[in-house]
Write a protein that holds these residues in place. Structure first.
Motif, mmCIF file in Angstrom:
data_model
loop_
_atom_site.group_PDB
_atom_site.id
_atom_site.type_symbol
_atom_site.label_atom_id
_atom_site.label_comp_id
_atom_site.label_asym_id
_atom_site.label_seq_id
_atom_site.Cartn_x
_atom_site.Cartn_y
_atom_site.Cartn_z
ATOM 1 N N TYR A 1 51.957 43.652 51.002
ATOM 2 C CA TYR A 1 50.786 44.197 50.300
ATOM 3 C C TYR A 1 50.772 45.725 50.319
ATOM 4 O O TYR A 1 50.337 46.362 49.352
ATOM 5 N N LYS B 1 43.633 39.513 55.891
ATOM 6 C CA LYS B 1 42.561 39.737 56.865
ATOM 7 C C LYS B 1 43.130 39.737 58.282
ATOM 8 O O LYS B 1 43.235 38.687 58.918
ATOM 9 N N SER C 1 47.276 39.252 46.283
ATOM 10 C CA SER C 1 46.427 40.143 45.486
ATOM 11 C C SER C 1 45.346 40.827 46.304
ATOM 12 O O SER C 1 44.786 41.831 45.879
ATOM 13 N N GLN C 2 45.035 40.269 47.500
ATOM 14 C CA GLN C 2 44.033 40.885 48.363
ATOM 15 C C GLN C 2 44.650 41.249 49.704
ATOM 16 O O GLN C 2 45.585 40.599 50.169
ATOM 17 N N LYS C 3 44.117 42.287 50.313
ATOM 18 C CA LYS C 3 44.629 42.729 51.612
ATOM 19 C C LYS C 3 44.437 41.620 52.645
ATOM 20 O O LYS C 3 43.338 41.100 52.818
#
Length: 566
Positions: A346, A302, A298-300
């Motif tokens: 993603y 790192k 759900s998040q890019k």
């Protein structure tokens, strides 16, 4: 932009009047079709699917359409002029006369008939099917002329009575078009609010179905599904249970065999009951499979990329990910390939699932179950592990099927059998993942990231490593790359009691690490597994040239071939 209007005329005689009015309405994009009752409903459903914004029809047909589509439906009313015309036309019939229709027609007709003392009786119906019981009774009572809509006239003719169709004049048709314009403004305003709320719900990874008490879907929001994954009978059963119990939470089987978790609740608005169903894949079920882990990204991811080498790898992905379906990540172990696989996923499918598969442990029966879910990317690890010929053939078939179904495949290394696949040029991309030695500019960013992660997840004391200490780390020997560096930082922050780590502490811990016996990853496992890894390593170094590989290993080609195909 002109409003798209579908006009559904319940009888052919209405067509010339609509076409005449249509010529004066240049601000409307009007499409005209003829269809009565259920035929009109089917036309309306197609119109909704084709992007029409308003539907205009008449009488029982309009009433049925309104129950079957979510678009605004404008009814062409029968005006006082229309009633007066038909009464005048039928006045001179000698037979006993009756006007049959819905209350919106009969109330006005009765008033006009009474006022002008026309010899006609008026009968109201509530449903279109009521005429099937009413007209035989009227025939028995001596009525010979029936005035009404299309279905009434057809039924009258079937019973040998004279049917006279009540038609809508151009005044009523013009009025309907003007009403359609006004309704569209209100409809557009409401749709913009719904679209805004839908976008907000998508940001929260929601999958929702809103149904009314008649089990008709009013609105849908899909985030991690492409479309409604439930069968109609399952959906109706869930809605019925929710209306009965108020709220239910259960697991059901989707169209593709996947297990879906459903929370259904009910709400009452303006005395009407609505059902809200929230859907999500039961990912836990898939994560019980051997060698398979399914998750969302759900998040890019790192990815620290101050170095040129990392920027080049990311650039290759960014420029190719929208057109390519098959990726090979080449490079040393421990360089963070799984993070790159998540990044690839993603970039195009953030709301869908990624399956991380251990090629060594997985079975293709389990993989088939995973692909029946909403998985859009499959990342294969341990691709250097040798498999039997049967499993390799299944793997090739799996790759073809996945690419055909628009599912992305990412390999953690290049399998020696990949060249046997028949692929189009725009399907395969090889991305080189740099080693830690090639990422000197990334050390500070990586160390900062790891310290922050462990501070938040483990509650450790240190919040900073001094620049001089980071320089010491850069000069270290990291055979397992980022994976080894992260493990070292974790150990470092767990043991440190202060808030800042200096170079003296780092030097001491590095010295302890170098003095400890290093166990090479290639030597882990059974003798057969160690041999397989050595063969694969030499094979990669020789660019998959089996003759050169056999020569370096001191075995003949047939022996090498046999070992590769165990």
């Amino acid at each position: 932009m002109r409003v798209k209007v579908k006009f559904i005329a319940p009888y052919p005689a209405m067509v010339p009047l609509v076409e005449e009015c249509q010529a004066d309405l240049t601000d409307l994009d009007i499409s005209l079709e003829v269809g009565n009752l259920q035929d009109g409903v089917e036309i309306a459903k197609r119109a909704e699917a084709d992007g029409y914004q308003i539907i205009i029809s008449r009488g029982g047909t309009a009433q049925m359409i309104r129950k079957s589509v979510s678009l605004p439906v404008v009814d062409v009313h029968i005006s006082g002029y229309d009633i007066l015309r038909i009464l005048t036309l039928a006045k001179d019939f000698s037979d006993k006369k009756a006007l049959v229709g819905f209350p919106n027609i009969t109330i006005g007709a009765q008033s006009i008939a009474d006022l002008l003392e026309y010899p006609i009786d008026v009968f109201s119906i509530e449903e279109a099917d009521d005429v099937k019981t009413l007209l035989p009774r009227l025939k028995e009572e001596g009525y010979g002329v029936i005035l009404g809509d299309v279905i009434t006239i057809e039924e009258a003719n079937r019973h040998g009575m004279e049917g006279v169709l009540i038609q809508s004049g151009r005044e009523a048709i013009y009025s309907a078009f003007n009403k359609a314009k006004n309704q569209y403004k209100y409809y557009k305003f409401n749709m913009s609010r719904i679209e805004l709320l839908t976008e907000r719900l998508k940001k929260h990874d929601e999958n929702l179905i809103l149904m009314n008490s008649k089990y008709r879907i009013i609105h849908e929001v899909w985030n991690s599904f492409d479309k409604n994954p439930l069968k109609e009978e399952t959906l109706n059963d869930l809605a019925q249970q929710a209306l009965t119990h108020g709220e239910i939470s259960t697991f059901v089987e989707g169209k593709g065999g996947q297990e879906i978790e459903v929370l259904a609740t009910t709400s009452v608005i303006n005395n009407e009951s609505f059902i809200v169903l929230s859907l999500s894949l039961n990912v836990t079920t898939f994560n019980r499979l051997d060698g398979v882990r399914v998750k969302t990204v759900s998040q890019k991811p790192k990815l620290v990329h101050q170095s040129d080498a990392m920027n080049e790898a990311i650039k290759v992905i960014d420029q190719s990910v929208s057109q390519h379906q098959l990726f090979v990540l080449s490079g040393e172990p421990g360089t963070g390939k799984s993070l790159f696989a998540e990044y690839i996923h993603y970039k195009t499918n953030p709301s869908n699932l990624i399956a991380v598969v251990d090629f060594k442990q997985c079975t293709f029966e389990d993989l088939s179950r995973v692909l029946s879910s909403n998985v859009k990317t499959v990342y294969f690890k341990n691709m250097t592990y040798e498999q039997k010929a049967r499993k390799l053939e299944l793997m090739k078939t799996f790759v073809y099927k996945s690419l055909n179904d628009d599912i992305r495949i990412v390999f953690s290394s290049k399998p020696n059998w990949l060249g046997e696949l028949v692929l189009e040029e725009d399907q395969l991309v090889e991305v080189y993942i740099p080693s830690l030695k090639q990422r000197q500019e990334d050390f500070k960013g990586l160390v900062t990231l790891f310290v922050t992660e462990f501070h938040q997840s483990l509650g450790v004391q240190p919040v900073k490593i001094r620049d001089a200490a980071i320089q010491v780390l850069q000069n270290g020997d990291w055979l397992e790359n980022v994976r080894e560096l992260k493990a070292f930082i974790k150990n470092l922050v767990l043991l440190e009691k202060g808030y800042v780590i200096d170079e003296k502490v780092v030097k001491t811990k590095l010295k302890e690490k170098t003095q400890a016996p290093r166990k090479l990853p290639i030597l882990e496992g059974t003798l057969e597994e160690i041999e397989a890894r050595i063969i694969q390593s030499v094979l990669e170094e020789e660019n998959f040239n089996q003759s050169k590989t056999a020569k370096r290993l001191g075995i003949n080609r047939s022996t090498l071939w046999r070992k590769l195909n165990k």
